[in-house]
Design a protein around this motif. Structure first.
Motif, PDB file in Angstrom:
ATOM      1  N   ARG A  77       0.833  -1.205   0.000  1.00 19.71           N
ATOM      2  CA  ARG A  77       0.000   0.000   0.000  1.00 19.71           C
ATOM      3  C   ARG A  77       0.871   1.260   0.000  1.00 19.71           C
ATOM      4  NH1 ARG A  77      -4.651   1.599   4.422  1.00 19.71           N
ATOM      5  NH2 ARG A  77      -5.398   3.408   3.273  1.00 19.71           N
ATOM      6  N   LEU A  78       1.941   1.244   0.769  1.00 19.64           N
ATOM      7  CA  LEU A  78       2.853   2.391   0.780  1.00 19.64           C
ATOM      8  C   LEU A  78       3.505   2.584  -0.586  1.00 19.64           C
ATOM      9  CD1 LEU A  78       4.659   2.101   4.233  1.00 19.64           C
ATOM     10  CD2 LEU A  78       3.316   4.028   3.408  1.00 19.64           C
ATOM     11  N   ALA A  79       3.941   1.498  -1.224  1.00 21.68           N
ATOM     12  CA  ALA A  79       4.571   1.612  -2.542  1.00 21.68           C
ATOM     13  C   ALA A  79       3.581   2.131  -3.570  1.00 21.68           C
ATOM     14  CB  ALA A  79       5.126   0.255  -2.972  1.00 21.68           C
ATOM     15  N   ALA A  80       2.340   1.671  -3.489  1.00 21.74           N
ATOM     16  CA  ALA A  80       1.334   2.111  -4.459  1.00 21.74           C
ATOM     17  C   ALA A  80       0.982   3.586  -4.273  1.00 21.74           C
ATOM     18  CB  ALA A  80       0.086   1.255  -4.341  1.00 21.74           C
ATOM     19  N   SER A  81       0.872   4.028  -3.042  1.00 23.98           N
ATOM     20  CA  SER A  81       0.436   5.405  -2.833  1.00 23.98           C
ATOM     21  C   SER A  81       1.580   6.413  -2.864  1.00 23.98           C
ATOM     22  CB  SER A  81      -0.306   5.526  -1.507  1.00 23.98           C
ATOM     23  OG  SER A  81       0.588   5.352  -0.441  1.00 23.98           O
ATOM     24  N   LEU A  83       5.012   5.859  -3.870  1.00 23.79           N
ATOM     25  CA  LEU A  83       5.957   5.756  -4.982  1.00 23.79           C
ATOM     26  C   LEU A  83       5.261   5.565  -6.329  1.00 23.79           C
ATOM     27  CD1 LEU A  83       8.573   3.438  -3.257  1.00 23.79           C
ATOM     28  CD2 LEU A  83       8.636   5.927  -3.476  1.00 23.79           C
ATOM     29  N   ASN A  84       3.941   5.441  -6.276  1.00 19.01           N
ATOM     30  CA  ASN A  84       3.127   5.255  -7.477  1.00 19.01           C
ATOM     31  C   ASN A  84       3.564   3.992  -8.232  1.00 19.01           C
ATOM     32  OD1 ASN A  84       0.945   6.024  -8.924  1.00 19.01           O
ATOM     33  ND2 ASN A  84       2.012   7.568 -10.153  1.00 19.01           N
ATOM     34  N   LEU A  85       3.824   2.911  -7.499  1.00 23.13           N
ATOM     35  CA  LEU A  85       4.265   1.640  -8.071  1.00 23.13           C
ATOM     36  C   LEU A  85       3.193   0.577  -7.833  1.00 23.13           C
ATOM     37  CD1 LEU A  85       7.955   1.515  -6.798  1.00 23.13           C
ATOM     38  CD2 LEU A  85       7.176   2.150  -9.076  1.00 23.13           C
ATOM     39  N   MET A  86       2.979  -0.258  -8.835  1.00 25.36           N
ATOM     40  CA  MET A  86       2.054  -1.388  -8.727  1.00 25.36           C
ATOM     41  C   MET A  86       2.842  -2.665  -8.987  1.00 25.36           C
ATOM     42  SD  MET A  86      -1.058  -0.494  -8.020  1.00 25.36           S
ATOM     43  CE  MET A  86      -2.021  -1.890  -8.481  1.00 25.36           C
ATOM     44  N   PRO A  87       2.506  -3.733  -8.258  1.00 23.23           N
ATOM     45  CA  PRO A  87       3.186  -5.002  -8.523  1.00 23.23           C
ATOM     46  C   PRO A  87       2.883  -5.480  -9.955  1.00 23.23           C
ATOM     47  CG  PRO A  87       2.023  -5.073  -6.434  1.00 23.23           C
ATOM     48  CD  PRO A  87       1.627  -3.810  -7.099  1.00 23.23           C
ATOM     49  N   LYS A  88       3.833  -6.257 -10.533  1.00 20.19           N
ATOM     50  CA  LYS A  88       3.652  -6.745 -11.904  1.00 20.19           C
ATOM     51  C   LYS A  88       2.448  -7.675 -11.971  1.00 20.19           C
ATOM     52  CE  LYS A  88       8.404  -6.443 -13.369  1.00 20.19           C
ATOM     53  NZ  LYS A  88       9.560  -7.105 -13.869  1.00 20.19           N
ATOM     54  N   GLY A  89       1.696  -7.502 -13.023  1.00 20.64           N
ATOM     55  CA  GLY A  89       0.538  -8.354 -13.264  1.00 20.64           C
ATOM     56  C   GLY A  89      -0.732  -7.867 -12.580  1.00 20.64           C
ATOM     57  N   GLU A  90      -0.674  -6.813 -11.813  1.00 20.49           N
ATOM     58  CA  GLU A  90      -1.874  -6.283 -11.153  1.00 20.49           C
ATOM     59  C   GLU A  90      -2.263  -4.971 -11.796  1.00 20.49           C
ATOM     60  OE1 GLU A  90      -1.810  -5.951  -6.927  1.00 20.49           O
ATOM     61  OE2 GLU A  90      -1.021  -7.959  -6.642  1.00 20.49           O
ATOM     62  N   LYS A  91      -3.578  -4.769 -11.893  1.00 19.55           N
ATOM     63  CA  LYS A  91      -4.106  -3.515 -12.417  1.00 19.55           C
ATOM     64  C   LYS A  91      -5.065  -2.947 -11.382  1.00 19.55           C
ATOM     65  CE  LYS A  91      -3.811  -4.490 -17.297  1.00 19.55           C
ATOM     66  NZ  LYS A  91      -4.501  -4.518 -18.554  1.00 19.55           N
ATOM     67  N   PRO A  92      -5.043  -1.669 -11.195  1.00 18.09           N
ATOM     68  CA  PRO A  92      -5.986  -1.080 -10.239  1.00 18.09           C
ATOM     69  C   PRO A  92      -7.408  -1.162 -10.792  1.00 18.09           C
ATOM     70  CG  PRO A  92      -4.731   0.645 -11.322  1.00 18.09           C
ATOM     71  CD  PRO A  92      -4.152  -0.650 -11.774  1.00 18.09           C
ATOM     72  N   LEU A  93      -8.348  -1.478  -9.914  1.00 18.08           N
ATOM     73  CA  LEU A  93      -9.743  -1.538 -10.328  1.00 18.08           C
ATOM     74  C   LEU A  93     -10.330  -0.151 -10.495  1.00 18.08           C
ATOM     75  CD1 LEU A  93     -11.011  -4.459  -8.106  1.00 18.08           C
ATOM     76  CD2 LEU A  93     -10.486  -4.507 -10.538  1.00 18.08           C
ATOM     77  N   LEU A  94      -9.972   0.737  -9.629  1.00 14.82           N
ATOM     78  CA  LEU A  94     -10.415   2.127  -9.740  1.00 14.82           C
ATOM     79  C   LEU A  94      -9.367   3.012  -9.103  1.00 14.82           C
ATOM     80  CD1 LEU A  94     -12.167   3.168  -6.787  1.00 14.82           C
ATOM     81  CD2 LEU A  94     -13.084   0.984  -7.509  1.00 14.82           C
ATOM     82  N   LEU A  95      -9.406   4.253  -9.484  1.00 11.72           N
ATOM     83  CA  LEU A  95      -8.446   5.202  -8.930  1.00 11.72           C
ATOM     84  C   LEU A  95      -8.979   5.720  -7.594  1.00 11.72           C
ATOM     85  CD1 LEU A  95      -7.469   7.263 -12.078  1.00 11.72           C
ATOM     86  CD2 LEU A  95      -6.092   5.581 -10.874  1.00 11.72           C
ATOM     87  N   ALA A  96      -8.137   5.699  -6.623  1.00 14.35           N
ATOM     88  CA  ALA A  96      -8.534   6.171  -5.300  1.00 14.35           C
ATOM     89  C   ALA A  96      -8.590   7.695  -5.285  1.00 14.35           C
ATOM     90  CB  ALA A  96      -7.547   5.675  -4.257  1.00 14.35           C
ATOM     91  N   SER A  97      -9.597   8.206  -4.597  1.00 10.58           N
ATOM     92  CA  SER A  97      -9.710   9.666  -4.484  1.00 10.58           C
ATOM     93  C   SER A  97      -8.661  10.218  -3.528  1.00 10.58           C
ATOM     94  CB  SER A  97     -11.110  10.051  -4.014  1.00 10.58           C
ATOM     95  OG  SER A  97     -11.341   9.486  -2.736  1.00 10.58           O
ATOM     96  N   SER A  98      -8.105   9.350  -2.711  1.00 20.20           N
ATOM     97  CA  SER A  98      -7.098   9.791  -1.750  1.00 20.20           C
ATOM     98  C   SER A  98      -5.700   9.463  -2.256  1.00 20.20           C
ATOM     99  CB  SER A  98      -7.346   9.107  -0.407  1.00 20.20           C
ATOM    100  OG  SER A  98      -7.237   7.713  -0.559  1.00 20.20           O
ATOM    101  N   ILE A  99      -5.444   9.754  -3.511  1.00 17.12           N
ATOM    102  CA  ILE A  99      -4.153   9.395  -4.102  1.00 17.12           C
ATOM    103  C   ILE A  99      -3.013  10.188  -3.477  1.00 17.12           C
ATOM    104  CG2 ILE A  99      -4.162  11.002  -6.042  1.00 17.12           C
ATOM    105  CD1 ILE A  99      -3.307   7.920  -7.282  1.00 17.12           C
ATOM    106  N   GLY A 100      -3.300  11.394  -3.028  1.00 17.06           N
ATOM    107  CA  GLY A 100      -2.243  12.217  -2.430  1.00 17.06           C
ATOM    108  C   GLY A 100      -2.214  12.117  -0.919  1.00 17.06           C
ATOM    109  N   ALA A 101      -2.956  11.161  -0.348  1.00 18.97           N
ATOM    110  CA  ALA A 101      -3.011  11.059   1.112  1.00 18.97           C
ATOM    111  C   ALA A 101      -1.712  10.482   1.657  1.00 18.97           C
ATOM    112  CB  ALA A 101      -4.184  10.174   1.524  1.00 18.97           C
ATOM    113  N   THR A 102      -1.304  11.024   2.756  1.00 16.85           N
ATOM    114  CA  THR A 102      -0.082  10.562   3.414  1.00 16.85           C
ATOM    115  C   THR A 102      -0.437   9.470   4.422  1.00 16.85           C
ATOM    116  OG1 THR A 102      -0.274  12.205   5.160  1.00 16.85           O
ATOM    117  CG2 THR A 102       0.944  12.861   3.186  1.00 16.85           C
ATOM    118  N   PRO A 103       0.544   8.722   4.899  1.00 16.09           N
ATOM    119  CA  PRO A 103       0.252   7.705   5.922  1.00 16.09           C
ATOM    120  C   PRO A 103      -0.375   8.285   7.192  1.00 16.09           C
ATOM    121  CG  PRO A 103       2.374   7.254   4.938  1.00 16.09           C
ATOM    122  CD  PRO A 103       1.906   8.561   4.376  1.00 16.09           C
ATOM    123  N   THR A 104       0.003   9.495   7.540  1.00 12.01           N
ATOM    124  CA  THR A 104      -0.646  10.090   8.716  1.00 12.01           C
ATOM    125  C   THR A 104      -2.118  10.349   8.453  1.00 12.01           C
ATOM    126  OG1 THR A 104       0.110  12.280   8.015  1.00 12.01           O
ATOM    127  CG2 THR A 104       1.443  11.141   9.655  1.00 12.01           C
TER     128      THR A 104
END
Length: 170
Positions: A77-81, A83-104
């Motif tokens: 989840r940290l890598a996806a949000s 670093l904008n990285l997705m594991p190979k072979g996976e596609k996002p189902l929808l774009l999250a509205s909280s794309i710029g949200a930090t872990p805090t």
């Protein structure tokens, strides 16, 4: 036939005197009791905020523990949000509205703030009289009642003394 005098007489001034002193005392005590209630409400609100902060601290501690334990779900989840990285072979189902949200922000959203409902000060007739614009009138009524009680008390004492004749030396 011997008529005995009563052991004590109820003086008509005492009820007025007691009522006046109680009114004056209430105008001094009730506003202070309202202030104490306000302080207790403020203390309860601060304790409510403290409980929420403690819950947030526990959520941050869980996050740090999961991060230290290399939790794969959290790392993905940290890598996806971040670093904008997705594991190979996976596609996002929808774009999250909280794309710029930090872990805090994640942590904050996991601990909702419950609403605080303060207890209102009891609405009584005496409280309305002694807290509102009628307060000076109540003090005046109490003082007048004390005055009437003192006048009736001295009047009753004088009427009792009129029936007796002072003893004179013969």
């Amino acid at each position: 036939m011997k008529v005995s005098a009563p052991l004590f007489r109820i003086d008509p001034g005492w009820p007025f005197l007691v009522a006046g002193l109680l009114l004056i005392g209430a105008t001094a005590v009730v506003p202070e009791a309202e202030k104490v209630h306000g302080m207790r409400t403020q203390l309860a609100h601060l304790e409510h905020i403290e409980d929420h902060n403690f819950t947030r601290m526990q959520a941050c501690s869980r996050f740090m523990d999961d991060l230290a334990a290399n939790d794969p779900t959290l790392l993905r989840r940290l890598a996806a949000s971040q670093l904008n990285l997705m594991p190979k072979g996976e596609k996002p189902l929808l774009l999250a509205s909280s794309i710029g949200a930090t872990p805090t922000d994640w942590i904050e959203s996991s601990v909702p703030m419950p609403a605080f409902e303060p207890d209102p000060y009891p609405d009584t007739l005496l409280a309305r009289w002694t807290l509102g614009p009628m307060r000076l009138w109540i003090i005046g009524a109490g003082a007048f009642s004390v005055f009437v009680g003192l006048v009736l008390t001295t009047g009753a004492a004088n009427s009792q003394n009129k029936g007796t004749v002072p003893a004179t030396a013969a």
